[in-house]
Design a protein around this motif. Structure first.
Motif, short mmCIF file in Angstrom:
data_model
loop_
_atom_site.label_atom_id
_atom_site.label_comp_id
_atom_site.label_asym_id
_atom_site.label_seq_id
_atom_site.Cartn_x
_atom_site.Cartn_y
_atom_site.Cartn_z
N GLY A 8 0.82 -1.22 0.00
CA GLY A 8 0.00 0.00 0.00
C GLY A 8 0.85 1.25 0.00
N ALA A 9 1.94 1.23 0.77
CA ALA A 9 2.82 2.40 0.81
C ALA A 9 3.47 2.62 -0.55
CB ALA A 9 3.89 2.20 1.88
N PHE A 10 3.89 1.55 -1.21
CA PHE A 10 4.52 1.69 -2.53
C PHE A 10 3.53 2.15 -3.59
CE2 PHE A 10 8.09 -0.90 -0.94
CZ PHE A 10 9.13 -0.13 -1.43
N LEU A 11 2.25 1.91 -3.38
CA LEU A 11 1.24 2.38 -4.33
C LEU A 11 0.78 3.80 -4.03
CD1 LEU A 11 -0.95 -0.84 -4.63
CD2 LEU A 11 0.69 0.04 -6.30
N VAL A 12 0.68 4.16 -2.77
CA VAL A 12 0.12 5.45 -2.38
C VAL A 12 1.16 6.57 -2.43
CG1 VAL A 12 -0.91 6.72 -0.46
CG2 VAL A 12 -1.72 4.44 -1.02
N ILE A 13 2.37 6.32 -1.96
CA ILE A 13 3.38 7.38 -1.88
C ILE A 13 3.71 7.97 -3.26
CG2 ILE A 13 5.80 7.85 -1.30
CD1 ILE A 13 5.38 6.03 1.15
N PRO A 14 3.94 7.17 -4.31
CA PRO A 14 4.18 7.80 -5.62
C PRO A 14 2.99 8.61 -6.12
CG PRO A 14 4.89 5.52 -5.66
CD PRO A 14 4.15 5.73 -4.37
N LEU A 15 1.78 8.14 -5.83
CA LEU A 15 0.59 8.88 -6.23
C LEU A 15 0.53 10.24 -5.54
CD1 LEU A 15 -2.08 8.86 -7.80
CD2 LEU A 15 -3.13 7.85 -5.78
N VAL A 16 0.84 10.28 -4.26
CA VAL A 16 0.84 11.53 -3.52
C VAL A 16 1.91 12.48 -4.07
CG1 VAL A 16 1.32 12.55 -1.25
CG2 VAL A 16 -0.12 10.52 -1.43
N ILE A 17 3.08 11.95 -4.41
CA ILE A 17 4.15 12.77 -4.97
C ILE A 17 3.73 13.37 -6.30
CG2 ILE A 17 6.49 12.70 -5.93
CD1 ILE A 17 7.13 10.59 -3.76
N VAL A 18 3.13 12.58 -7.17
CA VAL A 18 2.69 13.07 -8.48
C VAL A 18 1.62 14.14 -8.32
CG1 VAL A 18 1.47 12.41 -10.59
CG2 VAL A 18 3.35 11.02 -9.75
N VAL A 19 0.66 13.92 -7.45
CA VAL A 19 -0.41 14.91 -7.22
C VAL A 19 0.20 16.20 -6.69
CG1 VAL A 19 -2.39 15.45 -5.76
CG2 VAL A 19 -2.25 13.25 -6.92
N PHE A 20 1.15 16.11 -5.78
CA PHE A 20 1.77 17.31 -5.23
C PHE A 20 2.54 18.07 -6.29
CE2 PHE A 20 5.21 19.54 -3.01
CZ PHE A 20 4.46 20.30 -2.13
N LEU A 21 3.25 17.36 -7.17
CA LEU A 21 4.05 18.03 -8.20
C LEU A 21 3.17 18.69 -9.25
CD1 LEU A 21 6.92 15.45 -8.72
CD2 LEU A 21 7.04 17.64 -7.54
N PHE A 22 2.06 18.07 -9.61
CA PHE A 22 1.20 18.63 -10.65
C PHE A 22 0.14 19.58 -10.11
CE2 PHE A 22 2.84 15.01 -13.05
CZ PHE A 22 3.18 15.66 -14.23
N SER A 23 -0.01 19.66 -8.80
CA SER A 23 -1.05 20.52 -8.24
C SER A 23 -0.77 21.99 -8.54
CB SER A 23 -1.19 20.31 -6.74
OG SER A 23 0.00 20.70 -6.07
N ASP A 24 0.49 22.38 -8.60
CA ASP A 24 0.82 23.77 -8.89
C ASP A 24 0.37 24.14 -10.31
OD1 ASP A 24 1.86 26.24 -8.09
OD2 ASP A 24 3.73 25.86 -9.17
N GLU A 25 0.58 23.24 -11.27
CA GLU A 25 0.14 23.50 -12.65
C GLU A 25 -1.38 23.56 -12.73
OE1 GLU A 25 1.79 21.09 -15.72
OE2 GLU A 25 3.71 20.94 -14.69
N ILE A 26 -2.06 22.68 -12.06
CA ILE A 26 -3.52 22.65 -12.08
C ILE A 26 -4.07 23.93 -11.46
CG2 ILE A 26 -5.55 21.46 -11.15
CD1 ILE A 26 -3.86 18.86 -11.34
N ILE A 27 -3.48 24.37 -10.36
CA ILE A 27 -3.93 25.59 -9.70
C ILE A 27 -3.69 26.80 -10.58
CG2 ILE A 27 -3.46 27.10 -7.73
CD1 ILE A 27 -3.00 24.50 -6.10
N GLU A 28 -2.55 26.85 -11.27
CA GLU A 28 -2.26 27.97 -12.18
C GLU A 28 -3.27 28.02 -13.32
OE1 GLU A 28 -0.20 30.58 -12.25
OE2 GLU A 28 0.33 30.06 -10.21
#
Length: 54
Positions: A8-28
């Motif tokens: 679960g950690a190996f599946l969730v942690i990369p997803l959280v990282i990707v969402v955090f990295l792309f959230s700035d672009e989505i917000i802009e």
């Protein structure tokens, strides 16, 4: 049981990282759309950026 936690950690942690990295672009994109169309103003700053400004 511990295998499920590790998997679960190996599946969730990369997803959280990707969402955090792309959230700035989505917000802009959202900010540009709101400014182009007028309307109400909501402060959609990235969480890290808003934290650094305080």
């Amino acid at each position: 049981m511990i295998e499920h936690v590790i998997l679960g950690a190996f599946l969730v942690i990369p997803l959280v990282i990707v969402v955090f990295l792309f959230s700035d672009e989505i917000i802009e994109e959202h900010r540009q759309r709101v400014e182009a169309g007028a309307g109400h103003h909501v402060d959609w700053r990235h969480p890290v950026r808003s934290f650094l400004h305080h």
